[in-house]
Design a protein around this motif. Structure first.
Motif, PDB file in Angstrom:
ATOM      1  N   UNK A  85     -27.687 -70.895  -4.509  1.00 46.94           N
ATOM      2  CA  UNK A  85     -28.394 -69.798  -3.849  1.00 46.94           C
ATOM      3  C   UNK A  85     -27.713 -68.461  -4.102  1.00 46.94           C
ATOM      4  N   UNK A  86     -26.393 -68.427  -4.050  1.00 41.89           N
ATOM      5  CA  UNK A  86     -25.673 -67.174  -4.268  1.00 41.89           C
ATOM      6  C   UNK A  86     -25.889 -66.656  -5.683  1.00 41.89           C
ATOM      7  N   UNK A  87     -25.844 -67.536  -6.649  1.00 45.01           N
ATOM      8  CA  UNK A  87     -26.071 -67.119  -8.030  1.00 45.01           C
ATOM      9  C   UNK A  87     -27.495 -66.618  -8.236  1.00 45.01           C
ATOM     10  N   UNK A  88     -28.461 -67.313  -7.694  1.00 45.28           N
ATOM     11  CA  UNK A  88     -29.853 -66.894  -7.847  1.00 45.28           C
ATOM     12  C   UNK A  88     -30.108 -65.559  -7.154  1.00 45.28           C
ATOM     13  N   UNK A  89     -29.535 -65.380  -5.967  1.00 44.20           N
ATOM     14  CA  UNK A  89     -29.725 -64.133  -5.239  1.00 44.20           C
ATOM     15  C   UNK A  89     -29.076 -62.961  -5.965  1.00 44.20           C
ATOM     16  N   UNK A  90     -27.912 -63.191  -6.543  1.00 40.78           N
ATOM     17  CA  UNK A  90     -27.249 -62.120  -7.298  1.00 40.78           C
ATOM     18  C   UNK A  90     -28.094 -61.686  -8.487  1.00 40.78           C
ATOM     19  N   UNK A  91     -28.753 -62.631  -9.135  1.00 43.96           N
ATOM     20  CA  UNK A  91     -29.621 -62.278 -10.255  1.00 43.96           C
ATOM     21  C   UNK A  91     -30.805 -61.433  -9.790  1.00 43.96           C
ATOM     22  N   UNK A  92     -31.388 -61.799  -8.660  1.00 44.67           N
ATOM     23  CA  UNK A  92     -32.486 -61.000  -8.098  1.00 44.67           C
ATOM     24  C   UNK A  92     -32.004 -59.585  -7.803  1.00 44.67           C
ATOM     25  N   UNK A  93     -30.818 -59.481  -7.214  1.00 44.51           N
ATOM     26  CA  UNK A  93     -30.283 -58.163  -6.862  1.00 44.51           C
ATOM     27  C   UNK A  93     -29.986 -57.324  -8.095  1.00 44.51           C
ATOM     28  N   UNK A  94     -29.476 -57.944  -9.145  1.00 41.39           N
ATOM     29  CA  UNK A  94     -29.164 -57.194 -10.364  1.00 41.39           C
ATOM     30  C   UNK A  94     -30.426 -56.757 -11.099  1.00 41.39           C
ATOM     31  N   UNK A  95     -31.476 -57.545 -11.017  1.00 41.82           N
ATOM     32  CA  UNK A  95     -32.739 -57.106 -11.624  1.00 41.82           C
ATOM     33  C   UNK A  95     -33.310 -55.911 -10.877  1.00 41.82           C
ATOM     34  N   UNK A  96     -33.124 -55.892  -9.564  1.00 39.82           N
ATOM     35  CA  UNK A  96     -33.648 -54.778  -8.763  1.00 39.82           C
ATOM     36  C   UNK A  96     -32.835 -53.507  -8.967  1.00 39.82           C
ATOM     37  N   UNK A  97     -31.519 -53.653  -9.104  1.00 39.71           N
ATOM     38  CA  UNK A  97     -30.627 -52.502  -9.278  1.00 39.71           C
ATOM     39  C   UNK A  97     -29.732 -52.755 -10.485  1.00 39.71           C
ATOM     40  N   UNK A  98     -30.249 -52.573 -11.692  1.00 36.19           N
ATOM     41  CA  UNK A  98     -29.444 -52.816 -12.896  1.00 36.19           C
ATOM     42  C   UNK A  98     -28.151 -51.998 -12.864  1.00 36.19           C
ATOM     43  N   UNK A  99     -27.072 -52.646 -13.250  1.00 38.74           N
ATOM     44  CA  UNK A  99     -25.792 -51.958 -13.268  1.00 38.74           C
ATOM     45  C   UNK A  99     -24.961 -52.169 -12.024  1.00 38.74           C
ATOM     46  N   UNK A 152     -30.890 -69.506   2.853  1.00 37.27           N
ATOM     47  CA  UNK A 152     -31.243 -68.212   3.430  1.00 37.27           C
ATOM     48  C   UNK A 152     -30.075 -67.632   4.215  1.00 37.27           C
ATOM     49  N   UNK A 153     -29.349 -68.478   4.941  1.00 39.02           N
ATOM     50  CA  UNK A 153     -28.200 -68.001   5.702  1.00 39.02           C
ATOM     51  C   UNK A 153     -27.111 -67.470   4.775  1.00 39.02           C
ATOM     52  N   UNK A 154     -26.860 -68.164   3.665  1.00 35.26           N
ATOM     53  CA  UNK A 154     -25.843 -67.712   2.715  1.00 35.26           C
ATOM     54  C   UNK A 154     -26.241 -66.401   2.057  1.00 35.26           C
ATOM     55  N   UNK A 155     -27.496 -66.283   1.698  1.00 33.26           N
ATOM     56  CA  UNK A 155     -27.986 -65.077   1.038  1.00 33.26           C
ATOM     57  C   UNK A 155     -27.946 -63.885   1.992  1.00 33.26           C
ATOM     58  N   UNK A 156     -28.230 -64.122   3.261  1.00 33.92           N
ATOM     59  CA  UNK A 156     -28.113 -63.065   4.269  1.00 33.92           C
ATOM     60  C   UNK A 156     -26.693 -62.495   4.249  1.00 33.92           C
ATOM     61  N   UNK A 157     -25.683 -63.361   4.265  1.00 32.58           N
ATOM     62  CA  UNK A 157     -24.302 -62.889   4.270  1.00 32.58           C
ATOM     63  C   UNK A 157     -23.933 -62.233   2.945  1.00 32.58           C
ATOM     64  N   UNK A 158     -24.484 -62.734   1.850  1.00 33.78           N
ATOM     65  CA  UNK A 158     -24.246 -62.102   0.551  1.00 33.78           C
ATOM     66  C   UNK A 158     -24.736 -60.662   0.552  1.00 33.78           C
ATOM     67  N   UNK A 159     -25.885 -60.422   1.170  1.00 32.68           N
ATOM     68  CA  UNK A 159     -26.422 -59.061   1.204  1.00 32.68           C
ATOM     69  C   UNK A 159     -25.443 -58.115   1.895  1.00 32.68           C
TER      70      UNK A 159
END
Length: 294
Positions: A85-99, A152-159
């Motif tokens: 989940x953490x890896x997938x969420x990080x990819x979503x975040x990087x696509x939204x904010x490249x760099x 979802x709980x892990x991704x919340x904390x990742x944010x």
């Protein structure tokens, strides 16, 4: 960017099987790789005491029940699921904010105390900590809901981790406002909902108050209050305030999460954005737009 999910399966089993006199030291050993999570605490932190303070599983009782809970975590493959989940969420975040720079993060999962009334009833058996760059922690009891929404709980904390990482929003404990904390919880929930939908993405203890206008107005009245000592009451609610020695202000559990979701959703709708795009948006901007549309 590397996500490491600490092998607390073996470590918790070792604690539970050890002689009573050895358990505190084994908890300290288990948490030592993540000691940096507590680097902003004053003085030297005793990791065994921090485990207890964080509603971690008791070391002197309920051992059989805790072993059964640990087996449930194994059967649900939660450590692998968190890592994925953490890896997938990080990819979503990087696509939204490249760099964007995603830091190396260590995730720690530990069982909570099923005999703690606040933890099980008010907090629904789940407590998270993701505000310290490089670390996130989930303390939980394996209820069906918690097992289903572990990603979802892990991704919340990742944010939280990404919002407050270097180059993002600065969290100053002395001057940070209730509004920043409320918005951070709303954004983290919105990000989890972006990935997993509303059924799993909402933090459960805030969901009952999403449409409560009285709660909304009360929390909004406190958005400019400063100082982290006030957050238990304004964000978590009166039960948490009483638990952690703060002054209640007349709010139900999870009030700040519910209001944060409402404010963030109004802002995202008004600006046609996803939560991942609003990662570093200042809370003042989100609040101003949301209240103007409310």
């Amino acid at each position: 960017m590397t996500f490491t999910v600490l092998d607390t399966d073996a470590s918790m089993a070792a604690v539970l099987d050890a002689a009573p006199a050895d358990r505190e030291d084994l908890i300290r050993t288990m948490l030592a790789p993540a000691a940096g999570m507590f680097r902003y605490f004053p003085g030297e932190v005793d990791l065994a005491q921090m485990h207890s303070f964080s509603m971690g599983f008791p070391l002197d009782r309920e051992l059989g029940r805790t072993r059964e809970a640990l087996q449930q975590l194994r059967e649900a493959d939660v450590w692998t699921r968190i890592h994925t989940a953490l890896n997938q969420a990080a990819e979503v975040q990087r696509r939204a904010l490249p760099g964007i720079e995603v830091p190396d993060i260590m995730a720690v999962l530990t069982l909570g105390d099923a005999t703690d009334g606040y933890f099980m009833n008010e907090a629904f058996g789940l407590s998270g900590n993701g505000g310290t760059t490089g670390y996130l922690m989930l303390t939980l009891w394996p209820t069906p809901v918690n097992l289903e929404r572990i990603e979802a709980a892990a991704v919340h904390e990742l944010h939280h981790n990404l919002r407050y990482a270097p180059g993002g929003i600065v969290w100053d404990p002395a001057t940070v406002t209730v509004g920043e904390h409320v918005i951070s919880e709303g954004l983290a929930d919105a990000f989890a909902r972006e990935l997993y939908g509303d059924r799993l993405g909402y933090t459960p203890f805030g969901e009952p108050h999403l449409d409560d206008d009285e709660v909304f107005e009360k929390v909004v009245s406190g958005l400019t209050v400063t100082g982290m000592q006030n957050f238990a009451a304004w964000v978590l609610g009166d039960a948490a305030a009483s638990r952690f020695g703060a002054t209640p202000v007349g709010l139900p559990t999870g009030a700040g999460y519910a209001v944060g979701n409402r404010l963030v959703d109004t802002y995202l709708s008004a600006t046609d954005q996803d939560a991942s795009q609003a990662l570093h948006t200042p809370s003042q901007e989100i609040i101003a737009v949301a209240l103007d549309r409310s």
